[in-house]
Design an enzyme around this catalytic site. Structure first.
Site, PDB file in Angstrom:
ATOM      1  N   ARG A 169       0.768  -1.022   0.002  1.00 37.37           N
ATOM      2  CA  ARG A 169      -0.022   0.587  -0.012  1.00 37.37           C
ATOM      3  C   ARG A 169       0.605   1.522  -0.074  1.00 37.37           C
ATOM      4  O   ARG A 169       0.610   2.603  -0.643  1.00 37.37           O
ATOM      5  CB  ARG A 169      -1.283   0.062   1.244  1.00 37.37           C
ATOM      6  CG  ARG A 169      -2.273   1.349   1.156  1.00 37.37           C
ATOM      7  CD  ARG A 169      -2.603   0.959   2.360  1.00 37.37           C
ATOM      8  NE  ARG A 169      -2.730   0.278   3.560  1.00 37.37           N
ATOM      9  CZ  ARG A 169      -4.351  -0.750   3.101  1.00 37.37           C
ATOM     10  NH1 ARG A 169      -4.864   0.076   2.541  1.00 37.37           N
ATOM     11  NH2 ARG A 169      -4.356  -2.167   3.396  1.00 37.37           N
TER      12      ARG A 169
ATOM     13  N   TYR B 226     -14.639  -2.857   4.261  1.00 40.20           N
ATOM     14  CA  TYR B 226     -13.866  -2.327   5.536  1.00 40.20           C
ATOM     15  C   TYR B 226     -14.663  -0.684   6.021  1.00 40.20           C
ATOM     16  O   TYR B 226     -13.468  -0.702   6.796  1.00 40.20           O
ATOM     17  CB  TYR B 226     -12.572  -1.690   4.635  1.00 40.20           C
ATOM     18  CG  TYR B 226     -11.701  -3.594   4.125  1.00 40.20           C
ATOM     19  CD1 TYR B 226     -11.059  -4.276   4.912  1.00 40.20           C
ATOM     20  CD2 TYR B 226     -10.936  -2.894   2.678  1.00 40.20           C
ATOM     21  CE1 TYR B 226     -10.739  -5.561   4.286  1.00 40.20           C
ATOM     22  CE2 TYR B 226     -10.032  -4.101   2.957  1.00 40.20           C
ATOM     23  CZ  TYR B 226     -10.005  -5.221   3.325  1.00 40.20           C
ATOM     24  OH  TYR B 226      -9.434  -6.315   3.247  1.00 40.20           O
TER      25      TYR B 226
ATOM     26  N   CYS C 228     -26.434  -3.578  -8.018  1.00 38.23           N
ATOM     27  CA  CYS C 228     -28.022  -3.900  -7.209  1.00 38.23           C
ATOM     28  C   CYS C 228     -27.324  -4.463  -5.728  1.00 38.23           C
ATOM     29  O   CYS C 228     -27.995  -5.308  -5.142  1.00 38.23           O
ATOM     30  CB  CYS C 228     -28.568  -5.049  -8.006  1.00 38.23           C
ATOM     31  SG  CYS C 228     -29.991  -4.911  -7.402  1.00 38.23           S
ATOM     32  N   GLU C 229     -26.560  -3.476  -5.224  1.00 38.56           N
ATOM     33  CA  GLU C 229     -26.582  -3.769  -3.318  1.00 38.56           C
ATOM     34  C   GLU C 229     -26.676  -2.444  -2.996  1.00 38.56           C
ATOM     35  O   GLU C 229     -26.437  -1.416  -3.041  1.00 38.56           O
ATOM     36  CB  GLU C 229     -25.558  -4.337  -3.701  1.00 38.56           C
ATOM     37  CG  GLU C 229     -25.471  -5.777  -3.920  1.00 38.56           C
ATOM     38  CD  GLU C 229     -25.301  -6.442  -2.735  1.00 38.56           C
ATOM     39  OE1 GLU C 229     -26.014  -6.598  -1.865  1.00 38.56           O
ATOM     40  OE2 GLU C 229     -25.664  -8.320  -3.106  1.00 38.56           O
TER      41      GLU C 229
ATOM     42  N   TYR D  91      -4.894  -2.487  -3.405  1.00 40.49           N
ATOM     43  CA  TYR D  91      -6.608  -3.051  -3.298  1.00 40.49           C
ATOM     44  C   TYR D  91      -7.559  -2.538  -3.766  1.00 40.49           C
ATOM     45  O   TYR D  91      -8.443  -3.284  -3.088  1.00 40.49           O
ATOM     46  CB  TYR D  91      -6.568  -3.098  -1.766  1.00 40.49           C
ATOM     47  CG  TYR D  91      -5.232  -3.836  -1.479  1.00 40.49           C
ATOM     48  CD1 TYR D  91      -5.278  -5.004  -1.140  1.00 40.49           C
ATOM     49  CD2 TYR D  91      -4.592  -3.314  -0.160  1.00 40.49           C
ATOM     50  CE1 TYR D  91      -3.925  -5.858  -0.797  1.00 40.49           C
ATOM     51  CE2 TYR D  91      -3.106  -3.628   0.339  1.00 40.49           C
ATOM     52  CZ  TYR D  91      -2.827  -5.006   0.486  1.00 40.49           C
ATOM     53  OH  TYR D  91      -1.810  -5.397   0.528  1.00 40.49           O
TER      54      TYR D  91
END
Length: 421
Positions: A281, A321, A346-347, A375
């Site tokens: 990262r 997260y 669709c969530e 990520y």
């Protein structure tokens, strides 16, 4: 350097306005700054120069972003690769990273993966259990090879990060308990096909305090001392990665690479082993953005929704997260409003930001989801049959497509027709 900045009222990547990227490559797409990621690699290498015995190995954590272009860039800077699968080994080698600069980590290595890694001659296996020692010994014996091994020790250090990315506490699946280290090394030493090469540790990701790193290193040195007294020479110490980055503009800057390097040099002074590091990262996160277009603005009685053409399948971190990313209008205006920034999947969880104060964008405006280089693309999926997005690399005033946008036909290509259906 600052990879993304406003120039003449427009957000640019290095010297190219992001609207030009959108016009040439479409949206959504990931956009990376080559100059920034190479600068980060050089800073990391320089900061750790002189730590431990000999030249340290900086092994990029491939899981953070396995793009061939990014891996090739790091290969040219002399970096190695920290991998957790045979697929990541293949990617690293294909991008030009020499096998001897590859460290193979992970709790679930299969015999087939071990065999491949031994055949190409990777630099080190980071082994995480006694049963894994036994499997590697059997595979190495069958090939007539000797595997260079470090045991990953769990130091039971709290990294003070998100629970899902904390890896150095006793209740996680990672590593061998510190109190079991000596017996595990005795087991390792009993196999002629295995060579004790080193010791490894990794306590977590997105850590913004140097104290946990220092505590883990001190614990590892205690174990090194005990191992050497027992007659086991330790040539390498892999101290992992995990240095955090700033995701929110109003957050304090986390410790710099240079501050991390100074701490490492102080703590490891006198260590008679080569040091290995696994940054991911911290090298790549702020080198990339997810560039997206506003499909429409939806007003309800309770909220305003800015609906983007990017979705949780393209960048899952906020959903997985509750991760925070700055989201910026590419051509910001003086007017602002509060809005939920969402995708078309669709969530209900397909949301990048809730009740965020943003520039008052409208349909067809561009927005950049910042700090998406790590990520991001690597965790993307084709949920809702949404093809994987394009990826673009920029250096100065040059740009290149480094991964083409998938089509729906690409998604269906490997599916097979069943004659009896």
């Amino acid at each position: 350097m600052i990879p993304f900045s406003l120039k003449n009222g427009t957000l640019c990547v290095e010297d190219i306005p992001l609207p030009e990227i959108a016009a040439q490559y479409g949206t959504p797409c990931y956009v990376y700054s080559h100059s920034y990621l190479t600068e980060r690699a050089r800073r990391f290498t320089k900061a750790l120069d002189g730590a431990g015995k000999g030249k340290s190995l900086v092994a990029f954590a491939v899981k953070a972003n396995p793009s061939q272009a990014i891996l090739a860039s790091f290969a040219k800077e002399g970096l190695g690769a920290d991998v957790v699968s045979a697929g990541e080994i293949r990617r690293a080698v294909h991008a030009g990273i020499p096998p001897e600069r590859i460290v193979f980590s992970g709790v679930g290595k299969t015999a087939e993966e071990m065999r491949y890694a031994l055949e190409i001659g990777i630099g080190q296996f980071n082994i995480e259990s006694v049963s894994e020692i036994e499997m590697l010994a059997e595979v190495a014996t069958s090939l007539g090879k000797k595997a260079a091994v470090a045991l990953r020790i769990n130091p039971d250090v709290d990294p003070h990060t998100h629970a899902k990315i904390a890896t150095g506490k006793a209740d996680t699946k990672f590593g061998i308990a510190a109190e079991d280290a000596l017996s595990a090394y005795e087991k390792l030493a009993s196999y002629p096909s295995l060579k004790i090469q080193g010791i490894a540790s990794h306590i977590g990701s997105q850590i913004t305090d140097l104290a946990p790193f220092e505590a883990a290193a001190e614990r590892i040195y205690e174990i090194i001392t005990a191992l050497e007294k027992a007659g086991h020479a330790i040539e390498t110490a892999d101290l992992g990665g995990g240095l955090g980055v700033r995701y929110k503009d109003d957050q304090p800057e986390p410790p710099s690479v240079e501050a991390y390097g100074e701490m490492i040099k102080r703590v490891t002074k006198g260590w008679n082993c080569r040091l290995i590091f696994e940054p991911g990262r911290s090298l790549i996160a702020n080198a990339g953005v997810l560039l997206s277009k506003v499909i429409r603005i939806k007003e309800s009685k309770t909220a305003r929704f800015v609906i983007l053409d990017a979705a949780m399948n393209d960048l899952v971190r906020p959903t997985l997260y509750d991760a925070y990313h700055e989201i910026k209008a590419v051509t910001p205006s003086a007017q602002t409003y509060q809005a939920d920034i969402v995708g078309p999947v669709c969530e209900t969880g397909d949301i990048f930001a809730r009740n965020r104060s943003i520039s008052a964008v409208k349909a067809d405006d561009l927005m950049a989801i910042m700090s998406a280089g790590a990520y991001g693309a690597t965790m993307a999926s084709a949920y809702n049959s949404r093809p994987l997005v394009a990826e673009v690399m920029v250096s100065g005033n040059k740009s290149a497509l480094i991964r083409k946008r998938q089509s729906v036909e690409d998604l269906m290509r490997d599916e097979q027709k069943v004659e009896w259906l």
